[in-house]
Scaffold this motif. Structure first.
Motif: not given
Ligand SMILES: *Cc1c(COP(=O)(O)O)cnc(C)c1O
Length: 366
Positions: A275-300
């Motif tokens: 899942t995306p990492c938001v370091p301490k003290g940072y806030t994101s504007s969440w242009a995207q919610y991007t995960i990383q996974t080895d079965n990317r193509d299958e999930i898509q």
């Protein structure tokens, strides 16, 4: 389900929006109407800088920033290998050479240690290192504390490409304030989007601001018909400024809502995919919610079968772009790996809990 539901957003502010648009069509000041200067002041106040200069799109914003800083042929500019094409394109458009730098796997943002390793590479190529363009990828600000120190030490300009970052912050300091010049885009799907193309530049430096105001209107001088330098034609339409003024009234509320959506995704997906990492003290504007996974193509494929849109941002690194093949730069290892594992899920402030749960249940089906 929509990937980014702009229709629901319009419905939520329909009456105000229609009124604002009609006011422009009836007013007739289609270029540089009063809404443009008002919006620039509002945006400058919102992020906390002295000057905001709007322009026609986020790509022009980057190009204007490079022009204002006098960057051109024989100069090298460090850009992340993992970003949208425009970041590197703008560098090449002013005649400079982009040097592609790897990113951190956790934050997707530029890795300053890799810039350090590439300083000598520029010199070997006969190029003068002039600037770093850091990107707030997917809405998360880059590590500007380290970048600012680094740029100071090596006498480099720092440009923040905040096209995806408007609304994010680090310890309360807003995105689009971290560069010598910072830029953003108002393309409809960005965190703050208009109804067409639009962009802006932000700076505390009055000389840069004056230069940018000249460059965006054909290099105009004080006399409108005395052009003192070559510029471009890159203004924000009055209509788009009016749209953005309405959206700004709702922006903080939307930012809170999209953060709620992202938290819910992370709650449900944590430990199962990266899942995306938001370091301490940072806030994101969440242009995207991007995960990383080895079965990317299958999930898509599973999401697609269920009628749920998802996107691969980005399937190629900058160094792998055909337009940059002549630069003969090898893809950076982390960036290259990310092109195989990243998947962006539907995300917008109006996404419901039921929709989030539906997406997650399909992502996690085995
Ligand atoms: C969208 C984007 C741009 C370009 O913005 P436009 O308004 O589409 O020209 C530049 N950089 C990044 C990182 C972007 O996501």
């Amino acid at each position: 389900m929509q990937f980014r539901d702009l229709h629901r957003q319009y419905e939520a502010m329909r009456a105000e929006m229609d009124e604002a648009l009609l006011k422009v069509t009836r007013g007739g000041a289609y270029i540089m109407g009063p809404q443009v200067a008002e919006l620039e002041q509002q945006l400058a106040d919102y992020v906390g800088v002295k000057h905001c200069i709007t322009c026609a799109n986020g790509t022009d914003a980057l190009r204007l920033a490079l022009m204002a800083l006098g960057i051109g042929p024989c100069d090298a500019v460090f850009v992340p290998d993992f970003t949208f094409f425009a970041t590197a394109e703008a560098v090449a458009m002013v005649g400079a050479t982009p040097i592609f730098i790897d990113v951190f796997k956790e934050t997707y943002n530029i890795d300053f240690a890799d810039i350090y390793d590439n300083i000598d590479v520029c010199r070997e190529l006969g190029l003068k290192p002039r600037a770093v363009i850091a990107v707030d990828l997917f809405g998360l600000p880059a590590d500007y504390k380290m970048l600012a120190e680094f740029c100071k030490e090596f006498n480099l300009f720092l440009i923040e490409d905040g096209a995806q970052g408007f609304g994010g912050s680090i310890n309360g300091k807003k995105a689009c304030t971290f560069g010598d010049i910072s830029t953003t885009s108002f393309f409809p799907a960005k965190p703050l989007g208009c109804y067409g193309d639009g962009g802006a530049l932000f700076t505390d430096n009055s000389d840069y601001a004056d230069m940018l105001r000249s460059l965006r209107v054909h290099g105009k001088g004080l006399d409108k018909y005395d052009n003192v330098r070559l510029g471009i034609n890159s203004r924000l339409d009055t209509l788009q400024a009016a749209v953005l003024q309405v959206k700004m009234r709702h922006f903080d509320e939307e930012l809170a809502a999209v953060n709620r959506v992202a938290r819910k995704y992370t709650e449900l997906l944590f430990g199962k995919v990266t899942t995306p990492c938001v370091p301490k003290g940072y806030t994101s504007s969440w242009a995207q919610y991007t995960i990383q996974t080895d079965n990317r193509d299958e999930i898509q494929a599973r999401l697609k079968a269920a009628g749920i849109p998802s996107m691969v941002y980005y399937p190629r690194t900058m160094s792998q772009q055909t337009a940059f093949a002549h630069l003969k730069q090898d893809p950076c290892p982390v960036a290259k790996r990310l092109t195989k594992t990243v998947l962006s899920l539907p995300l917008h402030p109006y996404l419901t809990d039921e929709e989030i749960e539906q997406v997650v249940s399909i992502v996690l089906t085995t």
